[in-house]
Write a protein that holds these residues in place. Structure first.
Motif, PDB file in Angstrom:
ATOM      1  N   GLY A   1      39.526  43.606  29.867  1.00 26.79           N
ATOM      2  CA  GLY A   1      38.522  43.595  30.923  1.00 26.79           C
ATOM      3  C   GLY A   1      37.759  44.900  31.031  1.00 26.79           C
ATOM      4  O   GLY A   1      36.540  44.913  31.217  1.00 26.79           O
ATOM      5  N   LEU A   2      38.462  46.027  30.911  1.00 28.30           N
ATOM      6  CA  LEU A   2      37.790  47.318  30.982  1.00 28.30           C
ATOM      7  C   LEU A   2      36.837  47.515  29.809  1.00 28.30           C
ATOM      8  O   LEU A   2      35.736  48.043  29.963  1.00 28.30           O
ATOM      9  CB  LEU A   2      38.821  48.448  31.019  1.00 28.30           C
ATOM     10  CG  LEU A   2      39.731  48.504  32.247  1.00 28.30           C
ATOM     11  CD1 LEU A   2      40.683  49.692  32.160  1.00 28.30           C
ATOM     12  CD2 LEU A   2      38.911  48.585  33.528  1.00 28.30           C
TER      13      LEU A   2
ATOM     14  N   PRO B   1      34.970  47.705  38.542  1.00 26.23           N
ATOM     15  CA  PRO B   1      35.871  47.609  37.393  1.00 26.23           C
ATOM     16  C   PRO B   1      36.514  48.944  37.049  1.00 26.23           C
ATOM     17  O   PRO B   1      35.855  49.985  37.024  1.00 26.23           O
ATOM     18  CB  PRO B   1      34.952  47.131  36.264  1.00 26.23           C
ATOM     19  CG  PRO B   1      33.865  46.383  36.972  1.00 26.23           C
ATOM     20  CD  PRO B   1      33.644  47.138  38.256  1.00 26.23           C
TER      21      PRO B   1
ATOM     22  N   THR C   1      37.993  43.029  36.233  1.00 21.44           N
ATOM     23  CA  THR C   1      36.585  42.662  36.190  1.00 21.44           C
ATOM     24  C   THR C   1      36.221  42.009  37.510  1.00 21.44           C
ATOM     25  O   THR C   1      37.093  41.766  38.353  1.00 21.44           O
ATOM     26  CB  THR C   1      36.280  41.723  35.008  1.00 21.44           C
ATOM     27  OG1 THR C   1      34.870  41.641  34.803  1.00 21.44           O
ATOM     28  CG2 THR C   1      36.845  40.323  35.240  1.00 21.44           C
TER      29      THR C   1
ATOM     30  N   ALA D   1      30.308  40.721  32.180  1.00 21.98           N
ATOM     31  CA  ALA D   1      31.635  40.890  31.606  1.00 21.98           C
ATOM     32  C   ALA D   1      32.626  39.928  32.235  1.00 21.98           C
ATOM     33  O   ALA D   1      32.648  39.764  33.456  1.00 21.98           O
ATOM     34  CB  ALA D   1      32.104  42.326  31.794  1.00 21.98           C
TER      35      ALA D   1
ATOM     36  N   ILE E   1      36.967  38.619  31.622  1.00 24.05           N
ATOM     37  CA  ILE E   1      38.231  39.257  31.259  1.00 24.05           C
ATOM     38  C   ILE E   1      38.325  39.459  29.754  1.00 24.05           C
ATOM     39  O   ILE E   1      38.809  40.485  29.278  1.00 24.05           O
ATOM     40  CB  ILE E   1      39.409  38.423  31.777  1.00 24.05           C
ATOM     41  CG1 ILE E   1      39.401  38.421  33.313  1.00 24.05           C
ATOM     42  CG2 ILE E   1      40.751  38.962  31.267  1.00 24.05           C
ATOM     43  CD1 ILE E   1      40.358  37.440  33.924  1.00 24.05           C
TER      44      ILE E   1
ATOM     45  N   ILE F   1      31.886  38.586  26.992  1.00 20.48           N
ATOM     46  CA  ILE F   1      30.638  39.173  27.473  1.00 20.48           C
ATOM     47  C   ILE F   1      29.540  38.138  27.252  1.00 20.48           C
ATOM     48  O   ILE F   1      29.379  37.626  26.144  1.00 20.48           O
ATOM     49  CB  ILE F   1      30.266  40.463  26.725  1.00 20.48           C
ATOM     50  CG1 ILE F   1      31.404  41.484  26.804  1.00 20.48           C
ATOM     51  CG2 ILE F   1      28.980  41.067  27.294  1.00 20.48           C
ATOM     52  CD1 ILE F   1      31.240  42.638  25.846  1.00 20.48           C
TER      53      ILE F   1
ATOM     54  N   ASN G   1      33.665  45.357  30.367  1.00 21.86           N
ATOM     55  CA  ASN G   1      32.752  45.945  31.346  1.00 21.86           C
ATOM     56  C   ASN G   1      32.012  47.152  30.781  1.00 21.86           C
ATOM     57  O   ASN G   1      30.816  47.333  31.050  1.00 21.86           O
ATOM     58  CB  ASN G   1      33.521  46.329  32.610  1.00 21.86           C
ATOM     59  CG  ASN G   1      33.684  45.168  33.567  1.00 21.86           C
ATOM     60  OD1 ASN G   1      32.774  44.842  34.314  1.00 21.86           O
ATOM     61  ND2 ASN G   1      34.844  44.520  33.514  1.00 21.86           N
TER      62      ASN G   1
END
Length: 233
Positions: free
Chosen positions: A31-32, A211, A136, A52, A54, A57, A35
């Motif tokens: 998730g990071l 996020p 997210t 974004a 999990i 995209i 984002n």
């Protein structure tokens, strides 16, 4: 992008592309990364949005400004060049969310406890003790997917979503816990509610969650819940 990250791009309607990500150690890392990539892709000329998930995209583009293949390259290059913050990095600020667990505020707490063979007190202790990261935002504006959620706290989504949940509802579904910033329909198991105002339309940053932020829940009683409601916190 690390060598272990892989992705596959498929059309998403006439004006979009969807990248599915894989190769991560867990949902927080995925998730990071998503984002961070979306933030960069959003700056590309002709891209109208990059959303974004999990492990995904979604890119949307304006065909009057760029063609579909150029948009696809923007998504591909954005994923290849992205670098997300470490999921284990130290975060200086922790968002504390007071929660009234159970009762009318958490109508599914007993059901989730029975499923996990825990008493309500044990469940609340574990859920409020653990640190979480905002993985997210979605499916509704400002809704925060928080994780990782301990295996002993998990429960599947409700078979029939509720047509309306009050803002501040705290729920669990699968490997995530989450907070509804706005009143909306929802299919998560609701275990409590926070009295905090999580959406301020007049603020430059209208939502509390972002996020990557660190979050902790704090169990409160009904007296403190009502006090915070009156204070408009």
């Amino acid at each position: 992008m690390t060598d272990s990250v892989q992705f596959d791009i498929q059309p998403f309607g006439e004006r979009g592309w969807l990248a599915r990500l894989s190769g991560f150690a867990g949902d927080v890392e995925s998730g990071l990364f998503a984002n961070a990539a979306a933030d960069a892709i959003r700056l590309c000329e002709g891209v109208t949005d990059a959303v974004a998930g999990i492990d995904s995209i979604t890119l949307r583009f304006d065909p009057a400004l760029i063609d579909a293949e150029t948009a696809r390259h923007a998504l591909s290059n954005g994923v290849k060049n992205a670098a997300a913050p470490s999921a284990t990095s130290i975060t200086t600020t922790v968002i504390e969310i007071p929660v009234l667990y159970g009762g009318e505020a958490g109508p599914d707490l007993e059901l989730v406890c029975d499923r996990n063979h825990l008493s309500p007190a044990e469940y609340v202790e574990r859920h409020s003790h653990a640190p979480y990261r905002v993985i997210t935002l979605g499916f509704a504006p400002g809704f925060a997917y928080l994780g990782p959620l301990d295996d002993n706290l998990r429960a599947p989504r409700l078979s029939t979503p509720r047509p309306r949940l009050p803002a501040g509802s705290v729920g669990v579904a699968g490997g995530f816990t989450g907070v509804y910033s706005l009143s909306s329909p929802g299919g998560w198991n609701i275990i409590g509610r926070t009295p905090l105002t999580l959406f301020d339309a007049h603020s430059p940053s209208p939502f509390v969650f972002q996020p990557g932020a660190s979050v902790r829940f704090r169990s409160i009683d009904e007296i403190e819940f009502n006090k915070l409601i009156k204070q408009g916190k």
